[in-house]
Design an enzyme around this catalytic site. Structure first.
Site, PDB file in Angstrom:
ATOM      1  N   TYR A 146      16.439 -17.091  71.691  1.00 25.39           N
ATOM      2  CA  TYR A 146      15.890 -15.881  72.312  1.00 25.39           C
ATOM      3  C   TYR A 146      14.382 -16.045  72.391  1.00 25.39           C
ATOM      4  O   TYR A 146      13.736 -16.383  71.401  1.00 25.39           O
ATOM      5  CB  TYR A 146      16.243 -14.661  71.446  1.00 25.39           C
ATOM      6  N   ASP A 241       8.939 -22.230  70.668  1.00 28.72           N
ATOM      7  CA  ASP A 241       8.826 -20.795  70.404  1.00 28.72           C
ATOM      8  C   ASP A 241       8.873 -20.627  68.886  1.00 28.72           C
ATOM      9  O   ASP A 241       9.940 -20.671  68.270  1.00 28.72           O
ATOM     10  CB  ASP A 241       9.985 -20.065  71.091  1.00 28.72           C
ATOM     11  N   LYS A 269       4.696 -12.202  65.378  1.00 25.00           N
ATOM     12  CA  LYS A 269       5.163 -11.698  64.074  1.00 25.00           C
ATOM     13  C   LYS A 269       4.130 -11.892  62.960  1.00 25.00           C
ATOM     14  O   LYS A 269       3.204 -11.106  62.838  1.00 25.00           O
ATOM     15  CB  LYS A 269       6.517 -12.332  63.739  1.00 25.00           C
TER      16      LYS A 269
HETATM   17  N1  HOZ Z   1      13.461 -10.402  68.290  1.00 24.04           N
HETATM   18  C1  HOZ Z   1      13.683  -9.855  67.013  1.00 24.04           C
HETATM   19  C2  HOZ Z   1      15.065 -10.064  66.563  1.00 24.04           C
HETATM   20  N2  HOZ Z   1      15.476 -11.366  66.605  1.00 24.04           N
HETATM   21  C3  HOZ Z   1      13.369  -8.418  66.835  1.00 24.04           C
HETATM   22  C4  HOZ Z   1      12.696  -7.749  67.918  1.00 24.04           C
HETATM   23  C5  HOZ Z   1      13.629  -6.900  68.687  1.00 24.04           C
HETATM   24  O1  HOZ Z   1      14.357  -7.420  69.496  1.00 24.04           O
HETATM   25  O2  HOZ Z   1      13.574  -5.709  68.411  1.00 24.04           O
END
Ligand code: HOZ
Length: 428
Positions: A146, A241, A269
């Site tokens: 992702y 990433d 993050k």
């Molecule tokens: N991308 C994060 C979870 N893998 C958290 C951010 C979100 O999607 O709220």
């Protein structure tokens, strides 16, 4: 189960005002069969407290940024101090330069960075840069990875899209999705074959060097090295990433842990300690085409916001103290061993994938090397485990396909309480 009367009241109202009652899909608890999710009032150290006054040991950590724990005094003080000087200027501040300097010193492949506001923006901008620099349009990504919710990445994506079983997303034009090839993680041959089939057309290969959005999946030996070599040969831009793995898998990120340097790196993050700053960067000549030093456009009113930068600097400086990553590794290893032991005693078939303080427990026989493997996890058993842990005050990511985040604030008693809760769920 805990009393959630106030959470229920707030959530009912939220449902009338925000889609699904949340501002990001992973915050909905549909996948774990619980509603309402506890609405959080505050956090301190390793714990969060909901609006009904229930306390939980937290392994979500705001989905990764809170590697020091919640409301850590030195980070809060830095934020307060920065806020007292103004919330934002839309102009360069010394803090941004300091943060950029720290990132460049820590992350092996970086000589120059652009600060942005979210991981989505970092990945989207890195891809634009890769396309602009190569004059090519196609991108290769990996199933279950992702990279935020930009159109080009919502193809066989992980995280909330995977949790909700949405294969792509309505609203992404087919023409855009067609430029994205998604291949099995850890399958170098599939990449070689796709690159051959689309010779001269691939702008970038983007990968989570430690995948964290189909649950944690580690790169097999040779996978990242193979991508590096192939990208060199074919003039493809390799993008790591590291929004999750940056300053988590190691101080210098997964690229330091596995000793493979990408062309571009995306961070987020931890680099902002819980506030919204992210970054993309690479070698000086790679980054020079970005506006205003070059023609590839990317901009943002809140980019490098001084308050968020202050939180990031305070967090990274705390992480620089001797022994922090050894401690994180120790905590992760201890918890992994205890979970494996508890499952074995209780006759539960599980697989734990872990990189330092990042781990996922899959409810299937291993190894879990890609999305197909991750999907073999028994979601009913995950749901039961999640609910059993929550009933004992352990707050895990509410999806099989996410990572648990251990922080420096998790003490020995916290980890023991977590292991004890797992033993209770599985029966001793
Ligand atoms: N991308 C994060 C979870 N893998 C958290 C951010 C979100 O999607 O709220």
């Amino acid at each position: 189960m805990a009393n959630l009367v106030e959470s229920q009241r707030w959530f009912e109202k939220a449902l009338t005002l925000m889609p699904g009652g949340v501002n990001s899909p992973v915050r909905g608890w549909g996948a774990v069969g619980l509603t309402p999710p506890p609405l959080i009032a505050r956090g301190a150290g390793s714990r969060v407290y909901d609006v009904d006054g229930n306390s939980y040991l937290d392994f979500v950590g705001s989905w990764g940024p809170l590697i020091l724990g919640h409301a850590v005094p030195e980070v809060v003080a830095a934020v307060q101090e920065a806020a007292s000087r103004g919330l934002g200027f839309g102009a360069t501040t010394p803090g941004e330069v300091e943060l950029a300097q720290l990132l460049v010193e820590a992350v092996p492949s970086l000589e120059m960075v652009r600060l942005v506001t979210s991981g989505t923006e970092a990945c989207m901008s890195a891809l634009r840069l890769a396309r602009g620099a190569t004059g090519r349009a196609r991108v290769i990504k990996f199933d279950g990875c992702y990279h935020g919710h930009a159109d080009s990445f919502l193809v066989a994506a992980g995280s909330g899209v995977l949790t909700q079983a949405i294969p792509g997303s309505p609203g992404v034009p087919a023409e855009i999705a067609a430029l994205t090839l998604s291949l099995p993680y850890n399958d170098l041959e599939a990449v070689q074959e796709a690159v051959k089939r689309h010779a001269g057309e691939i702008a970038a290969i983007i990968v989570e060097p430690v995948a964290g959005n189909m649950g944690v999946v580690l790169p097999r030996e040779g996978f990242l090295e193979g991508l590096r070599q192939l990208c060199h040969q074919e003039d493809i831009i390799l993008i790591f990433d590291e929004v999750i793995s940056g300053f988590r898998a190691a101080w210098g990120g997964a690229q330091a842990r596995y000793r493979v340097k990408p062309d571009l790196t995306c961070l987020g993050k931890i680099i902002a300690g819980g506030l919204p700053v992210a970054a993309y960067g690479g070698r000086r000549e790679r980054m020079s085409p970005v506006a205003p030093s070059g023609p590839i456009y990317q901009a943002g009113t809140l980019s490098g916001n001084p308050v968020a930068v202050a939180a990031g600097l305070a967090t990274l400086k705390a992480l620089q103290r001797a022994g922090t990553y050894e401690q994180l590794e120790e905590k992760g290893a201890w918890l992994e061993a205890e979970l494996v032991r508890a499952a074995a005693r209780g006759g539960a078939e599980i697989t734990v994938n872990r990189a330092g303080s990042l781990l996922t427990l899959f409810f299937c026989r291993g190894p879990v090397n890609d999305l197909e493997d991750a999907k073999k996890s028994d979601l009913n058993r995950f749901r039961q485990f999640f609910q059993g842990m929550l009933a004992q005050g352990i707050y895990l990511p509410p999806s099989q396909f996410e990572a648990w985040f251990i922080s420096l604030a998790h003490g020995a008693e916290d980890l023991e309480a977590t292991a004890a809760a797992a033993r209770e769920v599985w029966g001793r």
